[in-house]
Design an enzyme around this catalytic site. Structure first.
Site, mmCIF file in Angstrom:
data_model
loop_
_atom_site.group_PDB
_atom_site.id
_atom_site.type_symbol
_atom_site.label_atom_id
_atom_site.label_comp_id
_atom_site.label_asym_id
_atom_site.label_seq_id
_atom_site.Cartn_x
_atom_site.Cartn_y
_atom_site.Cartn_z
ATOM 1 N N LYS A 1 8.409 0.431 5.276
ATOM 2 C CA LYS A 1 7.266 1.274 4.893
ATOM 3 C C LYS A 1 5.962 0.701 5.402
ATOM 4 C CE LYS A 1 4.563 -0.107 2.416
ATOM 5 N NZ LYS A 1 3.608 -0.798 1.511
ATOM 6 N N THR A 2 5.072 1.474 5.869
ATOM 7 C CA THR A 2 3.640 1.193 6.024
ATOM 8 C C THR A 2 3.011 2.219 6.958
ATOM 9 O OG1 THR A 2 1.863 -0.289 6.728
ATOM 10 C CG2 THR A 2 3.952 -0.623 7.843
ATOM 11 N N ARG B 1 0.915 -5.680 -4.861
ATOM 12 C CA ARG B 1 0.909 -6.550 -3.679
ATOM 13 C C ARG B 1 1.369 -7.982 -3.985
ATOM 14 N NH1 ARG B 1 -0.750 -4.326 0.813
ATOM 15 N NH2 ARG B 1 -2.231 -2.613 0.831
ATOM 16 N N ASP C 1 0.545 1.706 8.598
ATOM 17 C CA ASP C 1 -0.027 0.984 9.734
ATOM 18 C C ASP C 1 0.863 1.036 10.976
ATOM 19 O OD1 ASP C 1 -1.858 0.381 7.818
ATOM 20 O OD2 ASP C 1 -1.399 -1.756 7.700
ATOM 21 N N ASP D 1 5.606 -8.053 5.320
ATOM 22 C CA ASP D 1 5.607 -9.137 4.334
ATOM 23 C C ASP D 1 6.624 -8.882 3.222
ATOM 24 O OD1 ASP D 1 3.760 -10.638 5.582
ATOM 25 O OD2 ASP D 1 2.059 -10.002 4.364
ATOM 26 N N GLY E 1 0.814 -1.224 0.000
ATOM 27 C CA GLY E 1 0.000 0.000 0.000
ATOM 28 C C GLY E 1 0.841 1.265 0.000
ATOM 29 N N TYR F 1 -7.727 6.154 2.661
ATOM 30 C CA TYR F 1 -6.990 6.562 1.454
ATOM 31 C C TYR F 1 -6.638 8.048 1.489
ATOM 32 C CZ TYR F 1 -8.345 1.933 0.135
ATOM 33 O OH TYR F 1 -8.489 0.577 0.150
ATOM 34 N N ARG G 1 -5.260 -1.751 9.162
ATOM 35 C CA ARG G 1 -5.379 -3.204 9.078
ATOM 36 C C ARG G 1 -5.507 -3.813 10.478
ATOM 37 N NH1 ARG G 1 -4.077 -5.894 4.316
ATOM 38 N NH2 ARG G 1 -2.622 -4.321 3.647
HETATM 39 P P1 FBP Z 1 0.644 -1.862 3.619
HETATM 40 O O1 FBP Z 1 0.705 -2.682 4.863
HETATM 41 O O2 FBP Z 1 0.922 -2.609 2.398
HETATM 42 O O3 FBP Z 1 1.514 -0.645 3.750
HETATM 43 O O4 FBP Z 1 -0.853 -1.306 3.449
HETATM 44 C C1 FBP Z 1 -1.502 -0.603 4.438
HETATM 45 C C2 FBP Z 1 -2.960 -0.331 4.151
HETATM 46 O O5 FBP Z 1 -3.153 1.041 3.917
HETATM 47 C C3 FBP Z 1 -3.868 -0.834 5.281
HETATM 48 O O6 FBP Z 1 -3.978 0.111 6.316
HETATM 49 C C4 FBP Z 1 -5.165 -1.105 4.574
HETATM 50 O O7 FBP Z 1 -5.944 -2.075 5.222
HETATM 51 C C5 FBP Z 1 -4.704 -1.607 3.243
HETATM 52 O O8 FBP Z 1 -3.437 -1.016 2.998
HETATM 53 C C6 FBP Z 1 -5.660 -1.278 2.132
HETATM 54 O O9 FBP Z 1 -5.058 -1.553 0.917
HETATM 55 P P2 FBP Z 1 -5.857 -2.013 -0.372
HETATM 56 O O10 FBP Z 1 -6.617 -0.838 -0.843
HETATM 57 O O11 FBP Z 1 -4.808 -2.479 -1.305
HETATM 58 O O12 FBP Z 1 -6.749 -3.125 0.100
#
Ligand code: FBP
Length: 561
Positions: free
Chosen positions: A202-203, A145, A205, A176, A81, A425, A252
């Site tokens: 990165k994230t 992803r 979260d 991951d 993400g 988003y 998440r």
């Molecule tokens: P990453 O862990 O890959 O950085 O993604 C975080 C995130 O923004 C989460 O908070 C969210 O649940 C998810 O991506 C939503 O991504 P997508 O729109 O691809 O489902």
């Protein structure tokens, strides 16, 4: 795309580097600590990572330079993400490579890890990089992803790297993706390719965090963006005095974002998924908690307020988590038969005989649109897509019903009108805060230094982040020390341990100390928008989570006088 006034101004921003890296390459010296071990499952991990297990941590310091200054070819991948600051990691990496040797080159792998498998890349030149400096988004090369998992995919990745003549691959991603980086590093070593792999944390979260990674990039900006919006809503609520706002926040599984936003904005209620699980709260108990704040505030004439909800909370409520697990299993096995059923009534009847009685009851107790969300298509891993379950609406509806009952019983005399929001988003591609702009640029430059130090299977680590950037500690940590074995989709796999909110941690303790007052009084705080210019205490401030954790760590390690 056209360039806004702010974007133009941000192009001029020069991100700060740690003191050890802000010097001539000939003055950067790498040194190493002792060999490391994984936190658990050491024997198994030593076996899986035969060539990369147990390396020592690296640190850069001023000194007689020992980095490689030959021309290097590196490729960079954005994985998972979006998170604010990704473009600055790439800019820092590019600038580092060019500072090391002007003939070095950087490729951008297009569309995430799949681009490496499929050999899709473009050369990133100075002009391209300049268009993305200090901007949000991942659009410079795109993300994805996909994972590099099968023997064929590993072989294809190596083939691409060889075709491009790469010395190194930098993978920018979460837990991951960095696990994937570790596996790729091991594979490249086993194949004696000499191609190095470096990860970057990165994230938004915030759940990739440990001794060497104080925070993942993007968390700071995303949480500040949501906090601005929550603060604005709080001010509106306190002005209009007629709405309760139910706000779901991304993140998440982990509740770091919700917790940081709560510390920034002091809402009336903030659920923390990790606490819900630890204390085994049922859905009804959560509803009672929210109602308690609403009822007591109504007695004071305050029929308004704000409730924060982490997006993953449903998975932490025991009876809902059981329902989700059962649904995942049933739909994985008999998804084709289920797909023929269009009407919710038919779907529920079909599931009645297959779910356990308590799970069937929970599913039937959900409002129909929410029940449908539980039955939606699974993600590529066969899991329910929790971010698409409108938990904020579910809780809002349940609270409304409970309050109506209390009104009949004479235990609630207020008025309840509620609005639902989801902030996710909105924060992932914001212009990076100064903190993220500096941190990301440093992570990228530092990734170059790790490559030039000849390392592989390391994650770029920049620490001491609550001090001025000149005092940040730059180095690298071997990825294998962050790993353990976990069951994933029926298989035991090496993975980087996800860092969830710790209930004994300083941020949660700070929140728990104050929340009872917030539940009753109007204690809102209004952080306002991210400031990119102005006094450093406003524009360079790190997150409260980071400040509290660092203060706590400093107190624990302080030598008593
Ligand atoms: P990453 O862990 O890959 O950085 O993604 C975080 C995130 O923004 C989460 O908070 C969210 O649940 C998810 O991506 C939503 O991504 P997508 O729109 O691809 O489902």
């Amino acid at each position: 795309m056209s360039v806004s006034v702010l974007q133009k101004a941000r192009y001029q921003y020069q991100p700060k580097l740690p003191g050890s890296l802000a010097r001539g390459i000939g003055e950067i010296a790498v040194s190493f600590g002792a060999a490391t071990e994984a936190a658990s499952d050491r024997d198994e991990l030593r076996e899986i990572f035969k060539h990369t297990y147990g390396k020592p941590p690296a640190v850069f310091a001023p000194g007689t330079g020992n980095l490689d200054t030959r021309p290097l070819k590196a490729a960079v991948i954005l994985s998972g993400g979006q998170a604010p600051g990704g473009h600055n990691v790439i800019a820092g990496l590019y600038d580092g490579l060019k500072k090391g040797c002007r003939d070095s080159a950087l490729y951008g792998i297009l569309g995430g890890p799949a681009g490496l498998i499929k050999n899709r890349s473009k050369i990133l030149d100075g002009e391209t990089i300049d268009r993305y400096r200090n901007t949000g988004g991942f659009d410079i090369i795109g993300s994805g992803r996909d994972k590099i998992e099968t023997p064929e995919q590993f072989a294809a990745s190596l083939d691409t790297a060889k075709r491009l003549g790469l010395d190194a691959v930098v993978i920018i991603g979460g837990d991951d993706s960095n696990t994937n980086a570790a596996l790729l590093a091991e594979y490249f070593e086993a194949e004696k390719s000499g191609i190095q792999v470096i990860g970057c944390p990165k994230t938004i979260d915030g759940d990739l965090k440990n001794e060497y990674i104080e925070t993942s990039f993007g968390f700071d900006t995303a949480a500040k963006t949501y906090s601005e919006l929550i603060g604005n809503i709080e001010r509106d609520a306190a002005s209009a005095r007629k709405y309760w706002h139910f706000i779901k926040l991304m993140g998440r599984a982990a509740s770091h974002i919700a917790l940081e936003c709560a510390l920034q904005t002091r809402p009336n209620v903030c659920l923390i998924s990790e606490e819900v699980e630890a204390r085994g709260f049922s859905l009804q108990e959560i509803v009672e908690q929210i109602c308690s704040s609403i009822v007591r505030r109504a007695e004071r004439g305050d029929n308004f307020g704000v409730v924060l909800i982490p997006e993953g909370v449903v998975e932490f409520i025991p009876e809902v988590s059981l329902l989700i697990d059962e649904l995942n299993d049933i739909l994985a096995g008999e998804g084709a038969a289920f797909a023929h059923l269009d009407l919710l009534g038919d779907q529920l009847a079909w599931l009645d005989g297959k779910l356990t009685a308590p799970s069937a009851l929970v599913l039937r107790s959900l409002p129909p649109p929410i029940a449908r969300e539980f039955l939606m298509d699974r993600d590529p891993h066969g899991n329910v897509q929790v971010s698409r379950i409108e938990t904020e609406k579910l809780l809002m509806g349940m609270v409304e019903r409970r309050l109506a009952l209390m009104k009949k019983e004479g235990t609630y005399g207020g008025t309840f009108s509620a609005l639902a929001h989801f902030f996710g988003y909105e924060g992932r591609c914001a212009f990076p805060s100064n903190f993220d702009a500096d941190y990301c640029y440093s992570l990228g430059f530092n990734a170059f230094a790790l490559i030039a130090a000849g390392l592989t299977g390391y994650i770029s680590s920049v620490r001491n982040l609550v001090s001025p950037a000149s005092e940040w500690i730059a180095g690298g940590a071997p990825l294998t020390m962050m790993m353990n074995l976990e069951r994933r989709r029926g298989h035991t796999k090496p993975v980087i341990r996800k860092a969830l909110v710790e209930l004994m941690g300083a941020p949660f303790r700070a929140f728990a100390e104050e929340r009872d007052v917030w539940a009753l009084e109007t204690s809102f705080a209004f952080p306002g928008s991210i400031q990119y210019f102005g006094p450093a205490e406003v524009s360079d401030a790190p997150s409260k989570t980071l400040l509290l954790e660092q203060r706590d760590r400093a107190e624990k390690t302080a030598v008593p006088s």
